[in-house]
Design an enzyme around this catalytic site. Structure first.
Site, mmCIF file in Angstrom:
data_model
loop_
_atom_site.group_PDB
_atom_site.id
_atom_site.type_symbol
_atom_site.label_atom_id
_atom_site.label_comp_id
_atom_site.label_asym_id
_atom_site.label_seq_id
_atom_site.Cartn_x
_atom_site.Cartn_y
_atom_site.Cartn_z
ATOM 1 N N ARG A 73 0.830 -1.213 0.000
ATOM 2 C CA ARG A 73 0.000 0.000 0.000
ATOM 3 C C ARG A 73 0.861 1.260 0.000
ATOM 4 N NH1 ARG A 73 -4.842 0.407 3.772
ATOM 5 N NH2 ARG A 73 -5.078 2.100 2.289
ATOM 6 N N ILE A 102 1.951 -0.054 -4.639
ATOM 7 C CA ILE A 102 1.067 0.116 -5.800
ATOM 8 C C ILE A 102 0.662 1.582 -5.945
ATOM 9 C CG2 ILE A 102 -1.181 -0.532 -6.766
ATOM 10 C CD1 ILE A 102 -0.741 -3.204 -5.093
ATOM 11 N N LEU A 103 0.949 2.139 -7.117
ATOM 12 C CA LEU A 103 0.582 3.523 -7.405
ATOM 13 C C LEU A 103 -0.892 3.578 -7.755
ATOM 14 C CD1 LEU A 103 3.560 4.370 -9.775
ATOM 15 C CD2 LEU A 103 3.396 4.889 -7.327
ATOM 16 N N ASN A 117 7.855 -0.111 -15.683
ATOM 17 C CA ASN A 117 8.169 -1.084 -14.635
ATOM 18 C C ASN A 117 8.828 -2.296 -15.288
ATOM 19 O OD1 ASN A 117 8.120 -2.310 -12.019
ATOM 20 N ND2 ASN A 117 6.348 -3.516 -12.646
ATOM 21 N N HIS A 119 9.039 -6.443 -14.789
ATOM 22 C CA HIS A 119 8.389 -7.544 -14.067
ATOM 23 C C HIS A 119 9.061 -8.858 -14.481
ATOM 24 C CE1 HIS A 119 5.229 -9.542 -11.848
ATOM 25 N NE2 HIS A 119 5.160 -10.421 -12.844
ATOM 26 N N ASP A 151 -0.033 1.447 -15.532
ATOM 27 C CA ASP A 151 -1.335 2.110 -15.466
ATOM 28 C C ASP A 151 -2.012 1.695 -14.167
ATOM 29 O OD1 ASP A 151 -2.223 -0.444 -15.874
ATOM 30 O OD2 ASP A 151 -2.883 -0.124 -17.935
ATOM 31 N N ASP A 155 0.429 -4.807 -13.028
ATOM 32 C CA ASP A 155 1.272 -5.454 -14.052
ATOM 33 C C ASP A 155 0.535 -5.602 -15.387
ATOM 34 O OD1 ASP A 155 3.274 -5.756 -12.094
ATOM 35 O OD2 ASP A 155 2.463 -7.682 -11.451
HETATM 36 C C1 GRF Z 1 13.217 -7.676 -9.935
HETATM 37 O O1 GRF Z 1 13.059 -9.058 -10.056
HETATM 38 C C2 GRF Z 1 12.140 -6.957 -10.689
HETATM 39 O O2 GRF Z 1 11.754 -7.638 -11.844
HETATM 40 C C3 GRF Z 1 11.015 -6.913 -9.705
HETATM 41 O O3 GRF Z 1 11.632 -6.686 -8.471
HETATM 42 C C4 GRF Z 1 12.957 -7.203 -8.506
HETATM 43 C C5 GRF Z 1 13.868 -6.085 -8.103
HETATM 44 O O4 GRF Z 1 15.198 -6.512 -7.983
HETATM 45 N N1 GRF Z 1 10.055 -5.906 -10.060
HETATM 46 P P1 GRF Z 1 16.344 -5.457 -7.811
HETATM 47 O O5 GRF Z 1 16.040 -4.661 -6.533
HETATM 48 O O6 GRF Z 1 16.356 -4.580 -9.014
HETATM 49 O O7 GRF Z 1 17.593 -6.266 -7.663
#
Ligand code: GRF
Length: 212
Positions: A73, A102-103, A117, A119, A151, A155
């Protein structure tokens, strides 16, 4: 309608909560000759984030916006504070790099289609936490990572770049996660450079990469 995204020279503000290895790969790329972006600031919600030390190594200003709310949050007040820091640092692009909140409000409004972002899965598969483990346990043969716009969904923003990683018989979730992370470090700076060069065009769900 197609929307051309251009911001050059591109000032990036990175938001990170943890280790900061993606932040490091972005900061490192920004130091290279000809890379079209600079990191203007790091913002973190975690006073113990490893990313803070990395920022110091790269002489990048750090702003800690501590959040006591439970994981995930982000109170509107904190989001407004983050938005203010981004504005004061002339941000063209916000890069979330392991930012665990979460934005929902002001940052999204102010920087629509200018927040990215990374992921650790091939979206739209395996959204949410521990995506590498989710993929491994599901038994996929190909895993990977995704850079996407942010958005109001989780994700779910438009996909900019993806990289695939084969899942090997000898893998466990950790070895797979490490190989995915290596690809994250490659494609995140690449996506940022494309944005900074004005080569990304959003057309509905699709992000087109125009040639120079
Ligand atoms: C990464 O696996 C990224 O994909 C996810 O959070 C992790 C962050 O790792 N969103 P780091 O802090 O950049 O090493």
């Amino acid at each position: 309608m197609e929307e051309q995204l251009k911001a050059s020279p591109c000032r990036i503000v990175v938001l990170a909560s943890g280790t900061g290895s993606n932040f490091r790969s972005i900061a490192e790329s920004c130091r290279r000759d000809g890379f079209p972006a600079v990191v203007a600031a790091l913002i973190t919600d975690n006073p113990a984030a490893g990313a803070i030390d990395i920022a110091k190594q790269y002489s990048i200003p750090v702003f800690v916006v501590p959040v006591t709310e439970k994981k995930g949050r982000l109170p509107e007040e904190a989001e407004r504070e983050i938005t203010g820091i981004c504005e004061r640092h002339g941000a063209d692009l916000i890069a979330l790099a392991g930012f665990m909140r979460i934005l929902k409000g002001s940052l999204l409004d102010r920087y629509e289609t200018r927040i990215m972002n990374i992921h650790p899965s091939l979206l739209p598969s395996f959204k949410g936490l521990h995506a590498q483990r989710q993929a491994f346990e599901y038994g996929v043969k190909v895993a990977g990572c995704t850079v996407h716009f942010v958005d109001r969904s989780i994700d779910g923003g438009q996909i900019i770049l993806q990289a695939t990683v084969p899942v090997l018989d000898e893998d466990d979730a950790d070895t797979l996660g490490k190989r995915i992370l290596a690809e994250e470090h490659r494609i995140y700076p690449e996506a940022i450079a494309l944005f900074a060069r004005g080569r990304l065009t959003i057309a509905g769900r699709r992000v087109k990469i125009t040639s120079t």
